[in-house]
Design a protein around this motif. Sequence first.
Motif, PDB file in Angstrom:
ATOM      1  N   ARG A   1       0.847  -1.203   0.000  1.00 33.06           N
ATOM      2  CA  ARG A   1       0.000   0.000   0.000  1.00 33.06           C
ATOM      3  C   ARG A   1       0.878   1.246   0.000  1.00 33.06           C
ATOM      4  O   ARG A   1       1.780   1.391   0.841  1.00 33.06           O
ATOM      5  CB  ARG A   1      -0.865   0.022   1.258  1.00 33.06           C
ATOM      6  CG  ARG A   1      -2.167  -0.720   1.129  1.00 33.06           C
ATOM      7  CD  ARG A   1      -3.103  -0.312   2.253  1.00 33.06           C
ATOM      8  NE  ARG A   1      -2.537  -0.685   3.548  1.00 33.06           N
ATOM      9  CZ  ARG A   1      -2.910  -1.749   4.243  1.00 33.06           C
ATOM     10  NH1 ARG A   1      -3.858  -2.528   3.779  1.00 33.06           N
ATOM     11  NH2 ARG A   1      -2.366  -2.027   5.398  1.00 33.06           N
TER      12      ARG A   1
ATOM     13  N   ASP B   1      -3.412   6.249  -0.232  1.00 30.45           N
ATOM     14  CA  ASP B   1      -4.768   5.978   0.258  1.00 30.45           C
ATOM     15  C   ASP B   1      -5.791   6.441  -0.774  1.00 30.45           C
ATOM     16  O   ASP B   1      -5.470   7.182  -1.705  1.00 30.45           O
ATOM     17  CB  ASP B   1      -4.995   6.631   1.634  1.00 30.45           C
ATOM     18  CG  ASP B   1      -4.892   8.150   1.585  1.00 30.45           C
ATOM     19  OD1 ASP B   1      -5.506   8.763   0.687  1.00 30.45           O
ATOM     20  OD2 ASP B   1      -4.196   8.725   2.440  1.00 30.45           O
TER      21      ASP B   1
ATOM     22  N   THR C   1      -3.188   9.632   5.894  1.00 27.81           N
ATOM     23  CA  THR C   1      -2.236   8.549   6.084  1.00 27.81           C
ATOM     24  C   THR C   1      -0.810   9.084   5.927  1.00 27.81           C
ATOM     25  O   THR C   1      -0.604  10.212   5.483  1.00 27.81           O
ATOM     26  CB  THR C   1      -2.461   7.425   5.051  1.00 27.81           C
ATOM     27  OG1 THR C   1      -2.296   7.984   3.745  1.00 27.81           O
ATOM     28  CG2 THR C   1      -3.856   6.837   5.174  1.00 27.81           C
ATOM     29  N   ARG C   2       0.159   8.247   6.264  1.00 30.46           N
ATOM     30  CA  ARG C   2       1.554   8.708   6.293  1.00 30.46           C
ATOM     31  C   ARG C   2       1.992   9.366   4.991  1.00 30.46           C
ATOM     32  O   ARG C   2       2.534  10.467   4.991  1.00 30.46           O
ATOM     33  CB  ARG C   2       2.470   7.518   6.636  1.00 30.46           C
ATOM     34  CG  ARG C   2       3.954   7.835   6.633  1.00 30.46           C
ATOM     35  CD  ARG C   2       4.725   6.828   7.480  1.00 30.46           C
ATOM     36  NE  ARG C   2       4.294   5.448   7.194  1.00 30.46           N
ATOM     37  CZ  ARG C   2       4.945   4.632   6.346  1.00 30.46           C
ATOM     38  NH1 ARG C   2       6.024   5.038   5.711  1.00 30.46           N
ATOM     39  NH2 ARG C   2       4.498   3.405   6.147  1.00 30.46           N
TER      40      ARG C   2
ATOM     41  N   GLN D   1       8.317   0.119   5.093  1.00 26.02           N
ATOM     42  CA  GLN D   1       7.033  -0.188   5.702  1.00 26.02           C
ATOM     43  C   GLN D   1       5.916   0.327   4.798  1.00 26.02           C
ATOM     44  O   GLN D   1       5.973   1.466   4.341  1.00 26.02           O
ATOM     45  CB  GLN D   1       6.976   0.514   7.068  1.00 26.02           C
ATOM     46  CG  GLN D   1       5.838   0.065   7.953  1.00 26.02           C
ATOM     47  CD  GLN D   1       5.985  -1.394   8.379  1.00 26.02           C
ATOM     48  OE1 GLN D   1       7.093  -1.866   8.633  1.00 26.02           O
ATOM     49  NE2 GLN D   1       4.872  -2.101   8.414  1.00 26.02           N
ATOM     50  N   GLU D   2       4.893  -0.514   4.521  1.00 24.75           N
ATOM     51  CA  GLU D   2       3.805  -0.032   3.665  1.00 24.75           C
ATOM     52  C   GLU D   2       2.959   0.995   4.409  1.00 24.75           C
ATOM     53  O   GLU D   2       3.005   1.104   5.630  1.00 24.75           O
ATOM     54  CB  GLU D   2       2.951  -1.196   3.138  1.00 24.75           C
ATOM     55  CG  GLU D   2       1.983  -1.791   4.123  1.00 24.75           C
ATOM     56  CD  GLU D   2       1.026  -2.774   3.444  1.00 24.75           C
ATOM     57  OE1 GLU D   2       0.932  -2.778   2.208  1.00 24.75           O
ATOM     58  OE2 GLU D   2       0.375  -3.547   4.169  1.00 24.75           O
ATOM     59  N   ASN D   3       2.179   1.772   3.644  1.00 19.82           N
ATOM     60  CA  ASN D   3       1.355   2.832   4.213  1.00 19.82           C
ATOM     61  C   ASN D   3       0.249   2.231   5.086  1.00 19.82           C
ATOM     62  O   ASN D   3      -0.334   1.216   4.748  1.00 19.82           O
ATOM     63  CB  ASN D   3       0.753   3.660   3.077  1.00 19.82           C
ATOM     64  CG  ASN D   3       0.290   5.023   3.543  1.00 19.82           C
ATOM     65  OD1 ASN D   3       0.787   5.554   4.542  1.00 19.82           O
ATOM     66  ND2 ASN D   3      -0.647   5.604   2.827  1.00 19.82           N
ATOM     67  N   GLU D   4      -0.037   2.893   6.214  1.00 14.12           N
ATOM     68  CA  GLU D   4      -1.072   2.398   7.112  1.00 14.12           C
ATOM     69  C   GLU D   4      -2.403   3.050   6.756  1.00 14.12           C
ATOM     70  O   GLU D   4      -2.435   4.228   6.403  1.00 14.12           O
ATOM     71  CB  GLU D   4      -0.727   2.748   8.572  1.00 14.12           C
ATOM     72  CG  GLU D   4       0.628   2.259   9.046  1.00 14.12           C
ATOM     73  CD  GLU D   4       1.783   3.179   8.627  1.00 14.12           C
ATOM     74  OE1 GLU D   4       1.497   4.293   8.136  1.00 14.12           O
ATOM     75  OE2 GLU D   4       2.953   2.768   8.779  1.00 14.12           O
ATOM     76  N   PRO D   5      -3.503   2.291   6.856  1.00 18.81           N
ATOM     77  CA  PRO D   5      -4.811   2.916   6.589  1.00 18.81           C
ATOM     78  C   PRO D   5      -5.144   3.945   7.682  1.00 18.81           C
ATOM     79  O   PRO D   5      -4.632   3.860   8.798  1.00 18.81           O
ATOM     80  CB  PRO D   5      -5.803   1.752   6.641  1.00 18.81           C
ATOM     81  CG  PRO D   5      -5.033   0.532   6.967  1.00 18.81           C
ATOM     82  CD  PRO D   5      -3.616   0.884   7.238  1.00 18.81           C
TER      83      PRO D   5
END
Lengths: 229, 166
Positions: free
Chosen positions: A17, A20, A71-72, A197-201
């Motif tokens: 991810r 978003d 998101t980040r 690290q993948e993007n966090e929802p």
Amino acid sequence: MASAQPASPFGADPAIRVWDLPVRLTHWSFALLVPALWWSAENSQWALHKRFGVTLLGLLIFRVVWGFIGTRTARFSSFVKSPGAVLAYLKGKGAAFIGHSPLAGLSVVALLGAMAIQVGAGLFSGDPYDGATGPLNPLVKVSTADALTNWHEWFYWVVLGLVALHLTAIVYYLAAKQDDLVSPMVSGRKIVKADVQENEPAPWGRFAFAAALSAGLALWVAFGVPPFT
Amino acid sequence: MAKHPLPTLSIIAAASLVLVSACSGDAAPEGDGAPKAGEPEVIDARQANFKKLGDSFKAIRTQLEGDSPDMAVIESAALDLNIAALATKDQFPEGTSVADGWDTEALATIWEKPEEFAKAHQMIADRSAEMVKLAQAGDPAAVAAYVKDLGGSCKNCHDNFRLDDG
């Protein structure tokens, strides 16, 4: 067989991810609205032009709010970098990242800023005795509105220039670096070689807050910021 | 999508580039760009004249917004406005509407309802002449009170005869 990794026939999705959904939706809305705004102005479709303009205003407000609570990879803090970081990136010495590169961060700020200036000028543009006026036109003097109208006419070329630069960069990244930037902006996912690290929802509540705030502000402006006009 | 990035990218990039080049082709505002082949010269002339008319009206209103309106500036602007208003009479020959395919906001209604258009012209001719008189009389309050009437004669014509849906 007892290994921790399940051997699915399709394999694990190697794409992680990155973007978003709100980032992607606002991005593609900008891509549609900028030409639509140009077309409506060229063809004297002023009622449509104003509606598109206020929509763009709402999306810009949303994107800025989302730049703080999204998101980040949506956050300004993740991609607005120091000149040193931009230089390091250009020399190929930057740290691994997902999302906007330090250079792209500048582009995001420039594109959002240029659209904001253009919409801002449009809100005050026009002459009440001569065709359409922006919703905030009554708030400024005749000469100010006239100056902002002229500004609104030529500044379109700045927006167009930045869009052209943006498209050129996308083609360059694909051709010279085999880096497809468009597909992730559609799917939200990207295959990344570096260990990142993948993007966090983000929680839906934050999206609802940003959407309500930006829609409310844009509507308030559309009605001429009552009770001030 | 991720496996075949090229088609997506090339379609979007090509579409965008076509768009940008299309925009740069005819994005010039009316009167500023190269006219289409065969465009009647009067279209540019009347747009320039309406620009003068609008600018003179803005000059009057700008003076009135200040603390001490300069009556000499107002009078000169009112005269310019009156001259421009009178000049519009001969600037609408048939075949110069947006329906004829030209880069103009002049609706075909102008030639479909010639009496009404003549009335609209008479209204701004009369009211701009009245503004000159008021400006010469030298009372800023009277000029200010008449701005709405004069502006009404602009709007009256725009509402009926100009492509203008704002």
